[in-house]
Write an enzyme that holds these catalytic residues in place. Structure first.
Site, PDB file in Angstrom:
ATOM      1  N   VAL A  12     -28.214   0.369  17.960  1.00 20.14           N
ATOM      2  CA  VAL A  12     -28.158  -1.081  17.752  1.00 20.14           C
ATOM      3  C   VAL A  12     -26.730  -1.608  17.891  1.00 20.14           C
ATOM      4  O   VAL A  12     -26.480  -2.590  18.592  1.00 20.14           O
ATOM      5  CB  VAL A  12     -28.749  -1.450  16.374  1.00 20.14           C
ATOM      6  CG1 VAL A  12     -28.374  -2.863  15.977  1.00 20.14           C
ATOM      7  CG2 VAL A  12     -30.264  -1.309  16.417  1.00 20.14           C
ATOM      8  N   CYS A  30     -37.714   3.605  13.746  1.00 20.89           N
ATOM      9  CA  CYS A  30     -37.914   2.403  12.930  1.00 20.89           C
ATOM     10  C   CYS A  30     -39.261   2.352  12.205  1.00 20.89           C
ATOM     11  O   CYS A  30     -39.277   2.275  10.972  1.00 20.89           O
ATOM     12  CB  CYS A  30     -37.757   1.160  13.793  1.00 20.89           C
ATOM     13  SG  CYS A  30     -36.046   0.925  14.328  1.00 20.89           S
ATOM     14  N   PHE A  83     -34.184  -7.063  16.421  1.00 21.99           N
ATOM     15  CA  PHE A  83     -35.559  -6.764  16.852  1.00 21.99           C
ATOM     16  C   PHE A  83     -35.615  -6.017  18.184  1.00 21.99           C
ATOM     17  O   PHE A  83     -36.694  -5.835  18.733  1.00 21.99           O
ATOM     18  CB  PHE A  83     -36.362  -8.068  16.964  1.00 21.99           C
ATOM     19  CG  PHE A  83     -36.536  -8.769  15.644  1.00 21.99           C
ATOM     20  CD1 PHE A  83     -37.538  -8.380  14.766  1.00 21.99           C
ATOM     21  CD2 PHE A  83     -35.688  -9.805  15.266  1.00 21.99           C
ATOM     22  CE1 PHE A  83     -37.700  -9.023  13.534  1.00 21.99           C
ATOM     23  CE2 PHE A  83     -35.841 -10.453  14.043  1.00 21.99           C
ATOM     24  CZ  PHE A  83     -36.854 -10.065  13.178  1.00 21.99           C
TER      25      PHE A  83
HETATM   26  N1  LIG Z   1     -32.815   1.903  16.936  1.00 23.42           N
HETATM   27  C1  LIG Z   1     -33.545   0.798  17.042  1.00 23.42           C
HETATM   28  O1  LIG Z   1     -34.348   0.620  17.968  1.00 23.42           O
HETATM   29  C2  LIG Z   1     -33.398  -0.306  16.012  1.00 23.42           C
HETATM   30  C3  LIG Z   1     -33.945  -1.559  16.271  1.00 23.42           C
HETATM   31  C4  LIG Z   1     -33.797  -2.571  15.329  1.00 23.42           C
HETATM   32  C5  LIG Z   1     -33.129  -2.309  14.141  1.00 23.42           C
HETATM   33  N2  LIG Z   1     -32.623  -1.060  13.896  1.00 23.42           N
HETATM   34  C6  LIG Z   1     -31.896  -0.844  12.645  1.00 23.42           C
HETATM   35  O2  LIG Z   1     -30.496  -0.859  12.932  1.00 23.42           O
HETATM   36  C7  LIG Z   1     -29.795   0.064  12.078  1.00 23.42           C
HETATM   37  C8  LIG Z   1     -29.015   1.059  12.922  1.00 23.42           C
HETATM   38  O3  LIG Z   1     -29.929   1.832  13.671  1.00 23.42           O
HETATM   39  P1  LIG Z   1     -29.460   2.738  14.887  1.00 23.42           P
HETATM   40  O4  LIG Z   1     -30.682   3.251  15.536  1.00 23.42           O
HETATM   41  O5  LIG Z   1     -28.447   2.019  15.703  1.00 23.42           O
HETATM   42  O6  LIG Z   1     -28.733   3.933  14.082  1.00 23.42           O
HETATM   43  P2  LIG Z   1     -27.743   5.046  14.654  1.00 23.42           P
HETATM   44  O7  LIG Z   1     -27.898   6.214  13.753  1.00 23.42           O
HETATM   45  O8  LIG Z   1     -27.951   5.213  16.124  1.00 23.42           O
HETATM   46  O9  LIG Z   1     -26.281   4.407  14.474  1.00 23.42           O
HETATM   47  C9  LIG Z   1     -25.657   4.216  13.250  1.00 23.42           C
HETATM   48  C10 LIG Z   1     -24.153   4.491  13.444  1.00 23.42           C
HETATM   49  O10 LIG Z   1     -23.454   4.068  12.280  1.00 23.42           O
HETATM   50  C11 LIG Z   1     -22.359   4.952  12.082  1.00 23.42           C
HETATM   51  N3  LIG Z   1     -21.876   4.781  10.698  1.00 23.42           N
HETATM   52  C12 LIG Z   1     -22.464   5.177   9.534  1.00 23.42           C
HETATM   53  N4  LIG Z   1     -21.715   4.786   8.484  1.00 23.42           N
HETATM   54  C13 LIG Z   1     -20.655   4.118   8.976  1.00 23.42           C
HETATM   55  C14 LIG Z   1     -19.541   3.442   8.384  1.00 23.42           C
HETATM   56  N5  LIG Z   1     -19.378   3.376   7.055  1.00 23.42           N
HETATM   57  N6  LIG Z   1     -18.615   2.884   9.194  1.00 23.42           N
HETATM   58  C15 LIG Z   1     -18.785   2.939  10.543  1.00 23.42           C
HETATM   59  N7  LIG Z   1     -19.825   3.542  11.156  1.00 23.42           N
HETATM   60  C16 LIG Z   1     -20.741   4.120  10.386  1.00 23.42           C
HETATM   61  C17 LIG Z   1     -22.939   6.296  12.430  1.00 23.42           C
HETATM   62  O11 LIG Z   1     -21.945   7.247  12.721  1.00 23.42           O
HETATM   63  C18 LIG Z   1     -23.817   5.955  13.645  1.00 23.42           C
HETATM   64  O12 LIG Z   1     -23.105   6.096  14.851  1.00 23.42           O
HETATM   65  C19 LIG Z   1     -30.877   0.683  11.193  1.00 23.42           C
HETATM   66  O13 LIG Z   1     -30.954  -0.029  10.001  1.00 23.42           O
HETATM   67  C20 LIG Z   1     -32.140   0.504  12.008  1.00 23.42           C
HETATM   68  O14 LIG Z   1     -33.291   0.442  11.192  1.00 23.42           O
HETATM   69  C21 LIG Z   1     -32.729  -0.066  14.816  1.00 23.42           C
END
Ligand SMILES: NC(=O)c1ccc[n+]([C@@H]2O[C@H](COP(=O)([O-])OP(=O)(O)OC[C@H]3O[C@@H](n4cnc5c(N)ncnc54)[C@H](O)[C@@H]3O)[C@@H](O)[C@H]2O)c1
Length: 439
Positions: free
Chosen positions: A11, A263, A152
């Protein structure tokens, strides 16, 4: 505007690159040094179509950069987005908010003027209140507003989803924050994407309600598929028959092996837990979660039945490992439960996926990974289609028939036609469609 994006995952990286492409100046911050190092060298740590080009062009235009230093990214930002992970907490299924709260503490120490702190991560109702409390507690004099702006986008189509969203939901009651959010998203609503302002708690809940509803739709059609198999119906025709009704809509009515991914599983569970805590249980969602959990292992039973009741010593070729096509994301992919159940039954697994093998290696043991679908079919007693990658839609079926030990295909995504498969001599089963032989 200047943006800091905390978390450069699926995201954060997509949102950061898209905001930069709109003309804002974006710094993506991540604690994972390897990820930042790779990004600085022009490598994209995830597979998402179009992302490499988008990142490269915005880096070149000096609108996008990467750092591990949160303070550096946040200091001059007008808006700081929190896009860190919110996985299921081990043991109880609540969302694990430790990354969000850590980011909030770090942000509190780094802001230097009025800053809008935006939670883009999917977070339970009330998290915005807690983020606000943490920042206030850490920096009593800080000038800021905490806004909820759930994301989303879908993996595999993330850039289009971000740039042409059905809607943008912004939860805030702070007028100054509203103006900043309006400015950030101006290129989108000029493009006619509705910008929906709500209270912060409403925005937080809206994200969970959306995902729970979509998961329910999938689970509903999966149960109708099971019924079709019993009564001799065709679930694809039922889906079309109901989906053409505008009140229902045709999307998310594809029967399959059960929803997975990063998700739906965690968000349905977290909504269920929140609702229980507040004494307003969401019984439909509770049932959806239970039905979907059962379904993945039921798919392994389907394979076992197709092989006459036992897979012991049999070789099963698996096509597709990621939870859906066009991503390398293996989080909660149905393939994990299916393959594990088949291995429990004594099967030997050979698998191919166009992009997911590296991630799959981290979560699945004793699988032989092969580099194309034909190698997965070679010598196999059964071939199972788990993810509907385009590359699997037009396979040379005669060739596959000739190279398998037994011509057994279990198509969990209904990408082939039963009559065609049977005329080629396959013993073919799919989801919610009786084979000609069964009928
Ligand atoms: N993946 C999807 O399709 C999607 C879609 C909509 C919403 N979301 C939501 O978005 C959020 C992120 O999901 P994602 O799939 O991108 O996760 P992800 O695991 O791919 O990415 C999260 C990143 O955050 C970093 N991180 C953690 N703690 C940190 C901090 N304190 N400072 C800086 N970086 C930090 C991690 O190293 C990681 O790279 C979640 O809440 C998820 O539910 C995801």
């Amino acid at each position: 505007m200047r943006i800091a994006m905390i978390g450069a995952g699926y995201v954060g990286l997509v949102s950061g690159a898209c905001f930069a492409d709109f003309g804002h100046t974006v710094t993506c911050v991540d604690t994972h040094a390897g990820k930042i190092q790779a990004l600085k060298q022009g490598e994209i740590p995830i597979y998402e179509p179009g992302l490499a080009e988008l990142v490269a062009s915005n880096v070149k235009a000096e609108r996008l950069d990467f750092t591990t230093s949160l303070a550096e990214g946040v200091a001059e930002a007008d808006a700081v987005f929190i896009a860190v992970g919110t996985p299921s907490r081990r043991g109880d299924g609540h969302a694990d908010l430790s990354y969000v709260y850590q980011a909030a503490r770090d942000i509190a120490g780094a802001i230097s003027r009025y800053t809008v702190v935006v939670t883009k991560s999917t977070v339970p109702v009330g998290t915005g209140d807690e983020v606000e409390r943490i920042i206030r507690e850490t920096r009593a004099e800080a000038e800021f507003a905490v806004v909820s702006n759930p994301e989303f986008l879908r993996e595999g189509a993330a850039i289009t989803d971000f740039k042409r969203p059905d809607r943008i939901v912004v939860g805030t009651e702070d007028e100054r924050a509203r103006q900043v959010m309006t400015e950030l998203y101006r290129p989108l609503f000029l493009n006619q994407s509705p910008l929906l302002f709500t209270s912060r708690r409403t925005a937080e809940l809206t994200k969970y309600a959306a995902n729970a509803f979509l998961a329910t739709k999938i689970t509903f059609i999966n149960e109708i598929a099971d019924l079709c198999e019993q009564v001799g119906g065709n679930v694809q025709d039922v889906a079309r028959g109901i989906g053409l009704d505008n009140r229902i809509g045709s999307k998310f009515l594809h029967a399959g092996p059960g929803y997975g991914g990063s998700c739906f599983p965690k968000d349905t569970l977290a909504l269920m837990k929140t609702a229980q805590d507040y004494g307003a249980p969401v019984r439909i969602v509770e049932t959806v979660v239970a039905v979907n959990d059962q379904r993945k292992r039921a798919m392994a039973r389907k394979v076992t039945e197709a092989l006459g009741g036992s897979v012991r010593g049999k070789t099963v070729g698996v096509l597709g490992l990621t939870f859906k096509p066009n991503t390398d994301d293996m989080r909660d992919a149905p393939s994990i439960a299916i393959i594990t159940a088949l291995q429990d039954g004594g099967a030997v697994i050979k698998a191919h996926d166009p992009e997911g093998i590296e991630q799959a290696k981290l979560v699945l043991d004793n699988v032989t990974y092969v580099d194309n679908p034909y190698h997965a079919a070679e010598g196999a007693d059964a071939l199972v289609i788990v993810t509907e990658w385009d590359a699997f839609r037009a396979l040379d079926l005669k060739r596959i028939h000739g190279m398998m030990a037994q011509p057994v295909v279990i198509d969990l995504r209904n990408i082939y036609r039963p009559d065609e498969m049977e005329s080629l001599g396959f013993r073919y089963s799919s989801i919610g469609r009786r084979t000609v032989a069964d009928a």
